[in-house]
Design a protein around this motif. Structure first.
Motif, short mmCIF file in Angstrom:
data_model
loop_
_atom_site.label_atom_id
_atom_site.label_comp_id
_atom_site.label_asym_id
_atom_site.label_seq_id
_atom_site.Cartn_x
_atom_site.Cartn_y
_atom_site.Cartn_z
N THR A 177 0.91 -1.18 0.01
CA THR A 177 0.02 -0.03 0.03
C THR A 177 0.96 1.35 -0.01
OG1 THR A 177 -0.17 -0.20 2.65
CG2 THR A 177 -2.00 -0.94 1.24
N GLU A 191 1.86 1.63 -3.49
CA GLU A 191 0.84 2.08 -4.44
C GLU A 191 0.51 3.25 -4.19
OE1 GLU A 191 -3.14 -0.71 -4.05
OE2 GLU A 191 -3.37 0.95 -2.45
N SER A 248 0.57 6.17 -7.21
CA SER A 248 -0.35 7.26 -7.35
C SER A 248 -0.10 8.85 -7.19
CB SER A 248 -1.79 6.70 -6.29
OG SER A 248 -2.11 5.56 -6.62
N VAL A 253 -6.51 2.14 -9.44
CA VAL A 253 -5.95 1.35 -8.36
C VAL A 253 -6.78 -0.08 -8.29
CG1 VAL A 253 -5.21 1.07 -6.11
CG2 VAL A 253 -5.09 3.55 -7.16
N VAL A 297 -7.26 9.72 -8.70
CA VAL A 297 -7.18 8.39 -8.28
C VAL A 297 -8.62 7.70 -8.18
CG1 VAL A 297 -6.53 6.80 -6.78
CG2 VAL A 297 -5.13 8.97 -7.01
N PHE A 356 -10.26 3.94 -7.43
CA PHE A 356 -10.18 2.68 -6.72
C PHE A 356 -11.05 1.56 -7.56
CE2 PHE A 356 -8.42 5.76 -3.66
CZ PHE A 356 -7.31 4.95 -3.37
#
Length: 452
Positions: free
Chosen positions: A57, A60, A64, A76, A154, A156
């Protein structure tokens, strides 16, 4: 200054060698590169996936941030197998895909590797251009920084894993009803999707090592540690055992007797199955210099042909694409079925093995026995540097002496790891005791000359 990208992306110990600052720069550099190369899209979309490592994470988020700082869209996907990102990059018209994973390495390592919008790993030349942007950012980041409504976003999308599952299921028309299967997910990226795939196909499934908590990925499990899978296959009287590595781009198997079905055997099983169906292009399988002598003998005996490349799935794939072949891979379990995927996919490989066994109507051990493996001994020597090993006279002398001892009865292969500070010493031949003696002599010299 050494090259940032290795043979499979950028790797190192998380937060020490591979830092979130570097991940940020990689995300930013990649976005700047792809926006520069695209005249009609100055807000490139890049999809990110990761495995189950505790540091995942962190990277990640850093990637991002880098992507959005350059005006890009970060999609993501969360925890998904590496090949899923290759699939999404192509099917969703992304500019690129990024995977946060160190594959089979221990949990404290991590890595960052890229796929292009075509689903293939980036060419060396593109990696070099991205690296040059990273170096520029390190020295003086005067590159494009959007503001106001032009800052990137971003999104998800862990729901995408269901689409990948459907894609994997579409690669076989064989139902697994009545087959008892044990699945080892390595506490890695396959833990969610692969059990669902096998249950959908009707397998009588037992799942082990599918409870990741950040630090147990590849920990005495998965394709690099098959002991618990062997035990489970025998305990549950299963027809086949399947093991993935941490990011699920590879697959090894265990037959009902507890014997390993490595990548060489998988290629023989699936290659000959495809030959019978008339689906093996050019009747050729592509492999690397690490392939066992027995592999070559089995393919030749069945009327097939073999092409050999350097170690590395990217070299296997290059050969396949250049020559129109559809099946290739490595002894380690990186298998590429180019009819279905642009990269090695452990889930697809597992389904192809299961399908071959089911179609044959025979036990997995019978198909495994189509190839006889010659003994191979492999010693990994940790070194302080891999530079100059080929010119080291003491090492070359030890290798020459080993080759003279084996003669035409076997072979020796010494090569550096592409992802770790290791020199790999391999010997193959009919006498395992002799191979151990030869390998240890060479390994001792390598350690003496290059060890830390």
């Amino acid at each position: 200054m050494s090259r940032l990208f290795g043979t499979d992306g950028v790797r190192g110990e998380a937060n020490l060698e591979l830092t979130p600052e570097l991940a940020y720069r990689l995300g930013r550099a990649a976005t700047l590169y792809f926006s520069e190369k695209s005249e009609d899209d100055k807000q490139p979309s890049i999809i990110i996936g990761r495995d189950t490592r505790i540091s995942g994470t962190m990277f990640e988020s850093a990637l991002s941030a880098g992507i959005t700082s350059a005006g890009g869209r970060a999609i993501v996907a969360g925890i998904v197998p590496t090949p899923a990102i290759a699939y999404f990059a192509k099917s969703m018209n992304m500019k690129a895909g990024i995977v946060v994973s160190a594959s089979h390495n221990p949990y404290y390592d991590n890595g960052i590797k890229f796929f292009g919008g075509d689903g293939y790993k980036l060419p060396d030349a593109v990696e070099d251009e991205i690296e040059s942007i990273v170096r520029h950012i390190e020295m003086h980041d005067d590159l494009y920084r959007p503001s106001c409504g032009n800052i990137g976003t971003v999104e998800f999308r862990h729901d995408l894993v269901k689409h990948y599952m459907e894609y994997v299921l579409s690669t076989t028309d064989v139902k697994l009803d009545g087959m008892k299967v044990v699945l080892d997910c390595a506490n890695g990226a396959a833990y969610e999707v692969m059990p669902a795939v096998l249950r959908r196909l009707g397998a009588d499934l037992t799942v082990i090592h599918a409870a990741p908590y950040g630090t147990n990925i590849n920990d005495n499990c998965g394709s690099t540690h098959l002991e618990s899978l062997k035990e489970a296959v025998l305990e549950y009287k299963a027809d086949l055992g399947i093991a993935h590595d941490g990011d699920a781009d590879r697959c090894l198997c265990v037959d009902e007797k507890g014997d390993v079905i490595d990548g060489d055997h998988i290629l023989v099983m699936c290659g000959l199955d495809r030959m019978k169906q008339g689906k093996l292009a050019n009747n050729t399988i592509v492999t690397t210099v690490m392939a066992n002598i027995g592999f070559h003998q089995a393919v030749k005996a069945a009327g097939g042909k073999v092409e050999v490349t350097k170690v590395g799935d990217r070299y296997v794939l290059e050969n396949m694409l250049e020559n129109g072949h559809c099946l290739g891979g490595e002894q380690s379990g990186h298998i590429i079925f180019s009819d279905f995927a642009t990269t090695g996919d452990g889930l697809i490989t597992a389904l192809q093995v299961l399908s071959a066994v089911k179609r044959s109507g025979k036990k997995a051990s019978v198909l495994n026995g189509m190839m006889t493996s010659y003994p191979q001994v492999l010693i990994n020597v940790t070194v302080g540097t891999k530079e100059g090993w080929e010119e080291n006279t003491a090492i070359t002398k030890a290798i020459d002496e080993g080759n003279q001892a084996l003669g035409e009865r076997g072979r020796i292969l010494v090569r550096p790891s592409g992802t770790e500070p290791l020199i790999r010493v391999m010997a193959e031949g009919p006498d395992e005791d002799e191979l151990n003696t030869i390998c240890n002599k060479i390994a001792d010299v390598v350690k003496s000359e290059l060890g830390k």
